[in-house]
Scaffold this active site. Sequence first.
Site, mmCIF file in Angstrom:
data_model
loop_
_atom_site.group_PDB
_atom_site.id
_atom_site.type_symbol
_atom_site.label_atom_id
_atom_site.label_comp_id
_atom_site.label_asym_id
_atom_site.label_seq_id
_atom_site.Cartn_x
_atom_site.Cartn_y
_atom_site.Cartn_z
ATOM 1 N N GLY A 1 0.818 -1.215 0.000
ATOM 2 C CA GLY A 1 0.000 0.000 0.000
ATOM 3 C C GLY A 1 0.851 1.264 0.000
ATOM 4 N N ARG B 1 1.217 -5.669 -4.972
ATOM 5 C CA ARG B 1 1.223 -6.589 -3.824
ATOM 6 C C ARG B 1 1.678 -7.999 -4.188
ATOM 7 N NH1 ARG B 1 -0.634 -4.415 0.730
ATOM 8 N NH2 ARG B 1 -2.179 -2.741 0.669
ATOM 9 N N ASP C 1 5.282 -7.821 5.751
ATOM 10 C CA ASP C 1 5.340 -8.968 4.836
ATOM 11 C C ASP C 1 6.426 -8.768 3.772
ATOM 12 O OD1 ASP C 1 3.342 -10.482 6.013
ATOM 13 O OD2 ASP C 1 1.750 -9.515 4.863
ATOM 14 N N LYS D 1 8.070 0.734 5.629
ATOM 15 C CA LYS D 1 6.957 1.546 5.125
ATOM 16 C C LYS D 1 5.628 0.986 5.595
ATOM 17 C CE LYS D 1 4.422 -0.035 2.584
ATOM 18 N NZ LYS D 1 3.517 -0.791 1.716
ATOM 19 N N THR D 2 4.698 1.762 5.956
ATOM 20 C CA THR D 2 3.265 1.458 6.058
ATOM 21 C C THR D 2 2.578 2.516 6.906
ATOM 22 O OG1 THR D 2 1.501 -0.040 6.699
ATOM 23 C CG2 THR D 2 3.502 -0.280 7.981
ATOM 24 N N ASP E 1 0.050 1.978 8.416
ATOM 25 C CA ASP E 1 -0.575 1.268 9.543
ATOM 26 C C ASP E 1 0.209 1.403 10.851
ATOM 27 O OD1 ASP E 1 -2.203 0.504 7.505
ATOM 28 O OD2 ASP E 1 -1.807 -1.632 7.635
HETATM 29 P P1 FBP Z 1 0.561 -1.934 3.605
HETATM 30 O O1 FBP Z 1 0.491 -2.810 4.803
HETATM 31 O O2 FBP Z 1 0.987 -2.636 2.388
HETATM 32 O O3 FBP Z 1 1.374 -0.699 3.857
HETATM 33 O O4 FBP Z 1 -0.911 -1.395 3.285
HETATM 34 C C1 FBP Z 1 -1.695 -0.870 4.282
HETATM 35 C C2 FBP Z 1 -3.103 -0.565 3.849
HETATM 36 O O5 FBP Z 1 -3.236 0.794 3.516
HETATM 37 C C3 FBP Z 1 -4.080 -0.956 4.958
HETATM 38 O O6 FBP Z 1 -4.236 0.084 5.870
HETATM 39 C C4 FBP Z 1 -5.319 -1.311 4.182
HETATM 40 O O7 FBP Z 1 -6.104 -2.252 4.855
HETATM 41 C C5 FBP Z 1 -4.778 -1.900 2.924
HETATM 42 O O8 FBP Z 1 -3.509 -1.334 2.727
HETATM 43 C C6 FBP Z 1 -5.651 -1.625 1.725
HETATM 44 O O9 FBP Z 1 -5.147 -2.337 0.653
HETATM 45 P P2 FBP Z 1 -5.381 -1.962 -0.869
HETATM 46 O O10 FBP Z 1 -4.465 -0.850 -1.187
HETATM 47 O O11 FBP Z 1 -4.968 -3.200 -1.584
HETATM 48 O O12 FBP Z 1 -6.804 -1.579 -1.027
#
Ligand code: FBP
Length: 553
Positions: A81, A145, A176, A202-203, A205
């Site tokens: 993400g 992803r 991951d 990175k994230t 979250d």
């Molecule tokens: P990462 O863990 O890859 O940084 O992504 C986090 C996130 O933004 C979460 O908060 C959310 O649940 C998810 O990605 C949404 O995924 P997508 O971008 O595939 O809709």
Amino acid sequence: MKVNEISPLQLERSLYQPKLPEALKGPVSLKEGALTTSIGDQETIQNLFPNTYGQPVITFEKADNQPVTPIVKVGVILSGGQAPGGHNVIAGLFDGLKALHPDNQLYGFLGGPSGLVEHKYVELTHDIIDAYRNTGGFDIIGSGRTKLDDSEQFDKGAAICHQLGINAIVIIGGDDSNTNACILAEYYAKKKEGIQVIGCPKTIDGDLKNEMIETSFGFDTACKVYSELIGNIQRDANSSKKYYHFIRLMGRSASHIALECALETHPNLCIISEEVEAKKMTLADIVNQIARLIASRAKEGHNYGSILVPEGLIEFIPAMKVLIAELNDLLAHNGEFNAIPNDEGRRQYVIQHLTPESAKVFQSIPPAIGKQLTLDRDPHGNVQVSLIETEKLLIEMTKHRLSEMKAKGEYKGKFQAVNHFFGYEGRCATPSNFDADYCYSLGNTASSLISAGKTGYITSVRNLTAPASEWIAGGVPITMMMNLEHRHGKEKPVIKKALVELDGKPFRFFAQHRDEWAKGNKHYIFPGPIQYGGSAEVCDQPTKTLLLEQEQE
Ligand code: FBP
């Protein structure tokens, strides 16, 4: 009127020079700490990573002279993400490499890890980098992803690296992706491919953190954007005094984003998934808690308020967790289920194949939410919680509960709810000064780790509540952050995800104050938009989470 292709703010931000730790402002020398061990399952992790396990923590210090380094070519990948600041990691890496040797080259693999496997890449030149400095988004090379976890993919990756002369890969990703970076580093080291692999945390979250990684990048900016919006909504609620706003916040599993936003805005209620799990709360318990709050505010004449809901809540409610685990097993590669042409048929199929307890839970939730629970998993096997509208579920159930309470004379008031979901709004925002500086420093650190010949490391920039000049840059062996976890029926080595700690200072601070925030309308905080120019107090503040975590007792 002249039509600009970029906004005045973007133009001004393109000139911003991110702040670096003092040690990274010129030549660096490398200081090695003691050898490390993994945080759990040491023997097994050591056996799985014989070539990269146990390396020392590294710190970079200021040096007088730059040793002559061989020319290197590096490939960079954005994984998962989006998170504000990714472009600055790449800019910091590029500038760091060019400072080491002007002939060093940087390639970007396109569309995430699949770019490495499918040999899709672009050379990143000065012009390209300059156009993306201090901007949000991952669009410089795109993200994806695709899971990098099998040897066929690794070999295809090595082939393109050899073809282009790439000596090192930097993977910018979450837990991951950095786990996979570690596996890739070990694989290339074992096969003596001569390709180093460096990870970068990175994230939005905020769940990739530990003693050595104080925060993942993007969390700061995303939380500030959401907090601005929550503040605006609270001001609106305070003005019209007629709506309850149910605001779901991204964050997949951990509730760090919801907690940080609560610390920044003081809502009337913020649910923390980790607390729900620890107290073994049911969905009915959560709804009762909300209904009680609404009833007690109604007594004071307040028929409005703000309620924050973490995105991952549903997976932390014990009965739901069991249901989701059963659905994961039932629906994995289930051609029979996928062939059913309509929603009702699929619903009935699921009910018939679950255990009686989970079938009961599944039947108790509205069909629309049930359907969302059966949607495709992401490539890492996770339920896509961002697609589950928990805030709407809570509104419906609260409405029902309040009408029961009204019938018994336990509630007198008017309940009108508005739902919101904040996630994508913040993931590509223009990075705050903190994220712009932090990311640039992370990228720069990656260039020093590469120059030092390291592999299997994640970049680490610490002491983040101090001014940037005092930040400590270095690298941490990824194996140090690993333990074994049960994933898809197998024990796998993974980086431990950091959830909200209920005995940690951010949660304890929140718990001490939430009753005051629940009551009235005087406690709301309205943070306003991120500021880039002005006093450091306004522009350079890290998150409340980081400030509380680093506060001395
Ligand atoms: P990462 O863990 O890859 O940084 O992504 C986090 C996130 O933004 C979460 O908060 C959310 O649940 C998810 O990605 C949404 O995924 P997508 O971008 O595939 O809709």
